[in-house]
Design a protein around this motif. Structure first.
Motif, PDB file in Angstrom:
ATOM      1  N   GLY A  80      31.222  28.100 -23.928  1.00 19.84           N
ATOM      2  CA  GLY A  80      31.364  29.260 -24.792  1.00 19.84           C
ATOM      3  C   GLY A  80      32.219  30.318 -24.119  1.00 19.84           C
ATOM      4  N   PRO A  81      32.568  31.357 -24.852  1.00 14.33           N
ATOM      5  CA  PRO A  81      33.475  32.379 -24.314  1.00 14.33           C
ATOM      6  C   PRO A  81      32.907  33.139 -23.124  1.00 14.33           C
ATOM      7  CG  PRO A  81      32.589  33.038 -26.451  1.00 14.33           C
ATOM      8  CD  PRO A  81      32.158  31.626 -26.212  1.00 14.33           C
ATOM      9  N   ALA A  82      31.588  33.199 -22.998  1.00 18.53           N
ATOM     10  CA  ALA A  82      30.999  33.938 -21.881  1.00 18.53           C
ATOM     11  C   ALA A  82      30.208  33.007 -20.964  1.00 18.53           C
ATOM     12  CB  ALA A  82      30.105  35.054 -22.404  1.00 18.53           C
ATOM     13  N   ALA A  83      30.616  31.756 -20.887  1.00 17.48           N
ATOM     14  CA  ALA A  83      29.902  30.796 -20.046  1.00 17.48           C
ATOM     15  C   ALA A  83      29.923  31.262 -18.590  1.00 17.48           C
ATOM     16  CB  ALA A  83      30.540  29.415 -20.170  1.00 17.48           C
ATOM     17  N   ALA A  84      28.825  31.002 -17.895  1.00 16.75           N
ATOM     18  CA  ALA A  84      28.706  31.378 -16.489  1.00 16.75           C
ATOM     19  C   ALA A  84      29.037  30.169 -15.626  1.00 16.75           C
ATOM     20  CB  ALA A  84      27.299  31.883 -16.205  1.00 16.75           C
ATOM     21  N   PHE A  85      29.940  30.377 -14.678  1.00 11.87           N
ATOM     22  CA  PHE A  85      30.504  29.301 -13.868  1.00 11.87           C
ATOM     23  C   PHE A  85      30.289  29.634 -12.395  1.00 11.87           C
ATOM     24  CE2 PHE A  85      33.722  26.859 -11.735  1.00 11.87           C
ATOM     25  CZ  PHE A  85      33.991  25.766 -12.535  1.00 11.87           C
ATOM     26  N   LEU A  86      29.648  28.730 -11.663  1.00 13.76           N
ATOM     27  CA  LEU A  86      29.443  28.901 -10.221  1.00 13.76           C
ATOM     28  C   LEU A  86      30.232  27.839  -9.490  1.00 13.76           C
ATOM     29  CD1 LEU A  86      27.966  30.173  -7.769  1.00 13.76           C
ATOM     30  CD2 LEU A  86      26.098  28.541  -8.188  1.00 13.76           C
ATOM     31  N   ASP A  87      31.070  28.267  -8.556  1.00 16.53           N
ATOM     32  CA  ASP A  87      31.892  27.354  -7.772  1.00 16.53           C
ATOM     33  C   ASP A  87      31.430  27.406  -6.320  1.00 16.53           C
ATOM     34  OD1 ASP A  87      33.873  25.622  -6.956  1.00 16.53           O
ATOM     35  OD2 ASP A  87      35.529  27.026  -7.234  1.00 16.53           O
ATOM     36  N   LEU A  88      30.751  26.339  -5.886  1.00 19.96           N
ATOM     37  CA  LEU A  88      30.318  26.249  -4.491  1.00 19.96           C
ATOM     38  C   LEU A  88      31.493  25.772  -3.652  1.00 19.96           C
ATOM     39  CD1 LEU A  88      27.546  26.184  -6.003  1.00 19.96           C
ATOM     40  CD2 LEU A  88      26.740  24.792  -4.123  1.00 19.96           C
ATOM     41  N   GLY A  89      31.831  26.540  -2.635  1.00 15.38           N
ATOM     42  CA  GLY A  89      32.996  26.213  -1.818  1.00 15.38           C
ATOM     43  C   GLY A  89      34.266  26.649  -2.516  1.00 15.38           C
ATOM     44  N   CYS A  90      34.290  27.897  -2.970  1.00 17.35           N
ATOM     45  CA  CYS A  90      35.416  28.380  -3.796  1.00 17.35           C
ATOM     46  C   CYS A  90      36.669  28.687  -2.981  1.00 17.35           C
ATOM     47  CB  CYS A  90      34.994  29.602  -4.602  1.00 17.35           C
ATOM     48  SG  CYS A  90      34.665  31.079  -3.627  1.00 17.35           S
ATOM     49  N   GLY A  91      36.612  28.575  -1.661  1.00 17.89           N
ATOM     50  CA  GLY A  91      37.800  28.790  -0.845  1.00 17.89           C
ATOM     51  C   GLY A  91      38.378  30.176  -1.032  1.00 17.89           C
ATOM     52  N   GLU A  94      31.312  30.851  -0.706  1.00 22.31           N
ATOM     53  CA  GLU A  94      32.248  30.360   0.301  1.00 22.31           C
ATOM     54  C   GLU A  94      31.756  30.795   1.668  1.00 22.31           C
ATOM     55  OE1 GLU A  94      34.583  28.529   2.445  1.00 22.31           O
ATOM     56  OE2 GLU A  94      34.927  28.232   0.307  1.00 22.31           O
ATOM     57  N   LEU A  95      31.507  29.835   2.553  1.00 21.40           N
ATOM     58  CA  LEU A  95      30.990  30.140   3.877  1.00 21.40           C
ATOM     59  C   LEU A  95      32.076  30.594   4.851  1.00 21.40           C
ATOM     60  CD1 LEU A  95      28.339  27.291   4.329  1.00 21.40           C
ATOM     61  CD2 LEU A  95      28.088  29.577   3.316  1.00 21.40           C
ATOM     62  N   ASP A  96      33.333  30.258   4.571  1.00 17.19           N
ATOM     63  CA  ASP A  96      34.439  30.727   5.402  1.00 17.19           C
ATOM     64  C   ASP A  96      34.654  32.205   5.099  1.00 17.19           C
ATOM     65  OD1 ASP A  96      37.055  31.539   6.218  1.00 17.19           O
ATOM     66  OD2 ASP A  96      37.754  29.464   6.188  1.00 17.19           O
ATOM     67  N   GLN A  97      34.299  33.055   6.035  1.00 18.50           N
ATOM     68  CA  GLN A  97      34.335  34.502   5.826  1.00 18.50           C
ATOM     69  C   GLN A  97      35.740  34.999   5.466  1.00 18.50           C
ATOM     70  OE1 GLN A  97      31.508  36.551   6.035  1.00 18.50           O
ATOM     71  NE2 GLN A  97      30.319  34.691   6.313  1.00 18.50           N
ATOM     72  N   ASP A  98      36.766  34.452   6.113  1.00 17.89           N
ATOM     73  CA  ASP A  98      38.141  34.876   5.824  1.00 17.89           C
ATOM     74  C   ASP A  98      38.564  34.486   4.412  1.00 17.89           C
ATOM     75  OD1 ASP A  98      38.434  35.986   8.361  1.00 17.89           O
ATOM     76  OD2 ASP A  98      39.326  34.154   9.198  1.00 17.89           O
ATOM     77  N   ALA A  99      38.234  33.266   4.008  1.00 17.94           N
ATOM     78  CA  ALA A  99      38.590  32.806   2.665  1.00 17.94           C
ATOM     79  C   ALA A  99      37.852  33.630   1.605  1.00 17.94           C
ATOM     80  CB  ALA A  99      38.268  31.320   2.502  1.00 17.94           C
ATOM     81  N   ALA A 100      36.570  33.901   1.848  1.00 18.93           N
ATOM     82  CA  ALA A 100      35.793  34.707   0.897  1.00 18.93           C
ATOM     83  C   ALA A 100      36.358  36.116   0.789  1.00 18.93           C
ATOM     84  CB  ALA A 100      34.329  34.751   1.327  1.00 18.93           C
TER      85      ALA A 100
END
Length: 176
Positions: A30-41, A60-66
């Motif tokens: 749907g237009p307001a769907a909630a999306f979680l990306d584990l490891g989003c880089g 994202e566990l990489d502090q610099d990437a987050a």
């Protein structure tokens, strides 16, 4: 310090659109769907998800990437493991783990947490590396071709970046 180049942004936008099209075929978002990306880089894909109108959250566990994802795209990105994040049960329509599952120390525990975070009818998308996949085999083929081209036609220096990206080891198959 990572820099957002026009080439990187264009390539990421193309990849994001293709991947998001795959997600849309798997679930009616749907237009307001909630999306979680584990490891989003660095957040390129997640930024595209948000531009497509979805509520986008990353881990994202990489502090610099987050920090890059937060600073460059203004994304909500948690920097601790999923189990430590204060996320309400039943809050996501889609949870994605692309090239992440193989890095987890306790994958079953993480999958249980994911199950509780999904809304009824929610979808989990998991992508893991496969050394015998067509993608990996093509990568190796093109790397060999690029090495020969560089040797036989040194004037094609513009291929150096492509060759470097193809040469990058498949290190993400290594567990922590």
């Amino acid at each position: 310090e990572r820099a957002l180049s026009p080439d990187t942004a264009a390539l990421a936008t193309y990849a994001m659109k293709h991947k998001l099209d795959i997600v849309r075929t798997l679930t009616p978002l749907g237009p307001a769907a909630a999306f979680l990306d584990l490891g989003c880089g660095c957040g390129y894909y997640l930024a595209g998800v948000r531009e497509a109108g979805l509520q986008a959250v990353g881990i994202e566990l990489d502090q610099d990437a987050a920090a890059f994802a937060q600073r460059t795209f203004g994304l909500t990105v948690y920097t601790q493991p999923l189990e430590a994040c204060d996320l309400p049960a039943g809050s996501f329509d889609v949870i994605q783990l692309r090239q992440v599952l193989e890095h987890l120390t306790h994958p079953v525990q993480t999958l249980h947490r994911i199950y509780h975070l999904l809304k009824p009818g929610g979808v989990v998308i998991i992508e893991v590396p496969n050394g015998k996949s067509p993608e990996h085999l093509l990568r190796r083929y093109f790397l060999d071709a690029m090495i020969h081209l560089k040797r036989d036609m040194p004037e094609l220096g513009r291929f150096n970046r492509l060759q470097l990206s193809l040469r990058r080891p498949w290190g993400y198959a290594a567990p922590p």
